[in-house]
Enzyme design. Sequence first.
Site, PDB file in Angstrom:
ATOM      1  N   ASP A  11       0.870  -1.178   0.000  1.00  0.00           N
ATOM      2  CA  ASP A  11       0.000   0.000   0.000  1.00  0.00           C
ATOM      3  C   ASP A  11       0.907   1.228   0.000  1.00  0.00           C
ATOM      4  O   ASP A  11       1.712   1.407   0.916  1.00  0.00           O
ATOM      5  CB  ASP A  11      -0.869  -0.019   1.261  1.00  0.00           C
ATOM      6  CG  ASP A  11      -1.849   1.146   1.307  1.00  0.00           C
ATOM      7  OD1 ASP A  11      -1.644   2.163   0.602  1.00  0.00           O
ATOM      8  OD2 ASP A  11      -2.823   1.041   2.073  1.00  0.00           O
ATOM      9  N   ILE A  12       0.759   2.054  -1.007  1.00  0.00           N
ATOM     10  CA  ILE A  12       1.687   3.193  -1.139  1.00  0.00           C
ATOM     11  C   ILE A  12       1.567   4.154   0.035  1.00  0.00           C
ATOM     12  O   ILE A  12       2.548   4.807   0.403  1.00  0.00           O
ATOM     13  CB  ILE A  12       1.510   3.907  -2.490  1.00  0.00           C
ATOM     14  CG1 ILE A  12       2.718   4.803  -2.755  1.00  0.00           C
ATOM     15  CG2 ILE A  12       0.209   4.684  -2.559  1.00  0.00           C
ATOM     16  CD1 ILE A  12       2.913   5.201  -4.179  1.00  0.00           C
ATOM     17  N   TYR A  22      -7.478   5.111 -15.406  1.00  0.00           N
ATOM     18  CA  TYR A  22      -7.096   5.741 -16.683  1.00  0.00           C
ATOM     19  C   TYR A  22      -6.797   4.732 -17.800  1.00  0.00           C
ATOM     20  O   TYR A  22      -6.542   5.126 -18.939  1.00  0.00           O
ATOM     21  CB  TYR A  22      -5.935   6.719 -16.476  1.00  0.00           C
ATOM     22  CG  TYR A  22      -6.388   8.085 -15.979  1.00  0.00           C
ATOM     23  CD1 TYR A  22      -7.719   8.329 -15.640  1.00  0.00           C
ATOM     24  CD2 TYR A  22      -5.489   9.141 -15.845  1.00  0.00           C
ATOM     25  CE1 TYR A  22      -8.138   9.578 -15.188  1.00  0.00           C
ATOM     26  CE2 TYR A  22      -5.902  10.397 -15.399  1.00  0.00           C
ATOM     27  CZ  TYR A  22      -7.233  10.606 -15.073  1.00  0.00           C
ATOM     28  OH  TYR A  22      -7.634  11.847 -14.639  1.00  0.00           O
ATOM     29  N   VAL A  65      -5.616   5.312  -5.982  1.00  0.00           N
ATOM     30  CA  VAL A  65      -4.502   5.773  -5.151  1.00  0.00           C
ATOM     31  C   VAL A  65      -4.844   7.123  -4.521  1.00  0.00           C
ATOM     32  O   VAL A  65      -4.562   7.367  -3.341  1.00  0.00           O
ATOM     33  CB  VAL A  65      -3.227   5.940  -6.005  1.00  0.00           C
ATOM     34  CG1 VAL A  65      -2.102   6.509  -5.164  1.00  0.00           C
ATOM     35  CG2 VAL A  65      -2.793   4.623  -6.602  1.00  0.00           C
ATOM     36  N   ASP A  66      -5.431   8.001  -5.312  1.00  0.00           N
ATOM     37  CA  ASP A  66      -5.752   9.339  -4.828  1.00  0.00           C
ATOM     38  C   ASP A  66      -6.677   9.286  -3.607  1.00  0.00           C
ATOM     39  O   ASP A  66      -6.416   9.936  -2.581  1.00  0.00           O
ATOM     40  CB  ASP A  66      -6.411  10.115  -5.974  1.00  0.00           C
ATOM     41  CG  ASP A  66      -6.537  11.591  -5.683  1.00  0.00           C
ATOM     42  OD1 ASP A  66      -5.795  12.366  -6.291  1.00  0.00           O
ATOM     43  OD2 ASP A  66      -7.371  11.954  -4.842  1.00  0.00           O
ATOM     44  N   SER A 106      -1.618   5.699 -14.096  1.00  0.00           N
ATOM     45  CA  SER A 106      -2.480   5.567 -15.291  1.00  0.00           C
ATOM     46  C   SER A 106      -3.006   4.164 -15.551  1.00  0.00           C
ATOM     47  O   SER A 106      -3.821   3.986 -16.461  1.00  0.00           O
ATOM     48  CB  SER A 106      -1.780   6.074 -16.572  1.00  0.00           C
ATOM     49  OG  SER A 106      -1.751   7.486 -16.617  1.00  0.00           O
ATOM     50  N   THR A 107      -2.555   3.170 -14.778  1.00  0.00           N
ATOM     51  CA  THR A 107      -2.949   1.791 -15.111  1.00  0.00           C
ATOM     52  C   THR A 107      -4.252   1.353 -14.447  1.00  0.00           C
ATOM     53  O   THR A 107      -4.695   0.229 -14.658  1.00  0.00           O
ATOM     54  CB  THR A 107      -1.857   0.775 -14.722  1.00  0.00           C
ATOM     55  OG1 THR A 107      -1.752   0.743 -13.302  1.00  0.00           O
ATOM     56  CG2 THR A 107      -0.526   1.131 -15.341  1.00  0.00           C
ATOM     57  N   GLY A 108      -4.860   2.236 -13.634  1.00  0.00           N
ATOM     58  CA  GLY A 108      -6.130   1.904 -12.999  1.00  0.00           C
ATOM     59  C   GLY A 108      -7.275   2.511 -13.794  1.00  0.00           C
ATOM     60  O   GLY A 108      -7.534   2.126 -14.933  1.00  0.00           O
ATOM     61  N   ASN A 140      -5.891  13.307 -10.637  1.00  0.00           N
ATOM     62  CA  ASN A 140      -6.487  13.814 -11.883  1.00  0.00           C
ATOM     63  C   ASN A 140      -6.203  15.315 -11.974  1.00  0.00           C
ATOM     64  O   ASN A 140      -5.690  15.910 -11.031  1.00  0.00           O
ATOM     65  CB  ASN A 140      -7.983  13.486 -11.974  1.00  0.00           C
ATOM     66  CG  ASN A 140      -8.785  14.140 -10.872  1.00  0.00           C
ATOM     67  OD1 ASN A 140      -8.640  15.334 -10.624  1.00  0.00           O
ATOM     68  ND2 ASN A 140      -9.610  13.354 -10.209  1.00  0.00           N
TER      69      ASN A 140
HETATM   70  P1  ADP Z   1      -5.043   6.226 -12.611  1.00  0.00           P
HETATM   71  O1  ADP Z   1      -6.292   7.069 -12.592  1.00  0.00           O
HETATM   72  O2  ADP Z   1      -3.797   7.033 -12.870  1.00  0.00           O
HETATM   73  O3  ADP Z   1      -5.178   5.033 -13.499  1.00  0.00           O
HETATM   74  P2  ADP Z   1      -5.599   4.672 -10.176  1.00  0.00           P
HETATM   75  O4  ADP Z   1      -5.475   5.198  -8.783  1.00  0.00           O
HETATM   76  O5  ADP Z   1      -6.966   4.361 -10.678  1.00  0.00           O
HETATM   77  O6  ADP Z   1      -4.843   5.748 -11.097  1.00  0.00           O
HETATM   78  O7  ADP Z   1      -4.727   3.342 -10.307  1.00  0.00           O
HETATM   79  C1  ADP Z   1      -3.341   3.299 -10.456  1.00  0.00           C
HETATM   80  C2  ADP Z   1      -2.814   1.991  -9.886  1.00  0.00           C
HETATM   81  O8  ADP Z   1      -2.682   2.094  -8.473  1.00  0.00           O
HETATM   82  C3  ADP Z   1      -3.698   0.765 -10.124  1.00  0.00           C
HETATM   83  O9  ADP Z   1      -2.843  -0.309 -10.506  1.00  0.00           O
HETATM   84  C4  ADP Z   1      -4.312   0.500  -8.741  1.00  0.00           C
HETATM   85  O10 ADP Z   1      -4.572  -0.880  -8.550  1.00  0.00           O
HETATM   86  C5  ADP Z   1      -3.205   0.932  -7.839  1.00  0.00           C
HETATM   87  N1  ADP Z   1      -3.568   1.273  -6.435  1.00  0.00           N
HETATM   88  C6  ADP Z   1      -4.781   1.588  -5.922  1.00  0.00           C
HETATM   89  N2  ADP Z   1      -4.690   1.853  -4.606  1.00  0.00           N
HETATM   90  C7  ADP Z   1      -3.367   1.715  -4.267  1.00  0.00           C
HETATM   91  C8  ADP Z   1      -2.619   1.839  -3.052  1.00  0.00           C
HETATM   92  N3  ADP Z   1      -3.195   2.187  -1.901  1.00  0.00           N
HETATM   93  N4  ADP Z   1      -1.265   1.619  -3.117  1.00  0.00           N
HETATM   94  C9  ADP Z   1      -0.654   1.283  -4.275  1.00  0.00           C
HETATM   95  N5  ADP Z   1      -1.319   1.148  -5.437  1.00  0.00           N
HETATM   96  C10 ADP Z   1      -2.651   1.348  -5.444  1.00  0.00           C
END
Ligand code: ADP
Length: 166
Positions: free
Chosen positions: A8-9, A119, A31-32, A115-117, A22
């Site tokens: 978890d970041i 987006y 993540v945001d 961008s891999t979620g 965004n």
């Molecule tokens: P984007 O809109 O840039 O695609 P997202 O937040 O939707 O960003 O997803 C980016 C990546 O981060 C995805 O692979 C998602 O599974 C991952 N992710 C979501 N929550 C966390 C977290 N708490 N820690 C690390 N990675 C996460």
Amino acid sequence: MIELVVGDITEQAVDAIVNAANSTLLGGGGVDGAIHRAGGPAILAECRDLGGCASGDVKATGAGNLPAKHVLHAVGPMWRGGNHGEPVQLASCHQRAIELAADLGDRTVAFPAISTGAYGYPVELAAPVAIHATQDAMRAYPDVELARFVFRDEATLASYREALGS
Ligand code: ADP
């Protein structure tokens, strides 16, 4: 040095964590959402004064209650088929994040898979762009000594591991 981990970041004890934001910088999911939930309202309060952020660019705030010192809000490209400047913008996010970390005196930085979620950037295409841009930037800013990529799952990590080996 580049590290790849599953985790978890928001829990990373590094100087700066990178957010996949965004362009409004006013909050989102993924993540945001996790960063604002864990970091508390101080981060969003600072974001309100930043006036948004262009795709491919990065802006810094404090990190509220997170163990990091700064959050680097990176706006990745939305995937629109790959011919709309997506790789250049994704590379720019990583380049600018390392530059900004160096400016702030941050030596260790954690990145999500930008961008891999939501987006929709295909992971196997995002991975080499992200890894190579980060390697190039760290050569230019050697005071930044660690970039740790933090993923939710092993499959994503495997794509980035392959890119690191190439
Ligand atoms: P984007 O809109 O840039 O695609 P997202 O937040 O939707 O960003 O997803 C980016 C990546 O981060 C995805 O692979 C998602 O599974 C991952 N992710 C979501 N929550 C966390 C977290 N708490 N820690 C690390 N990675 C996460």
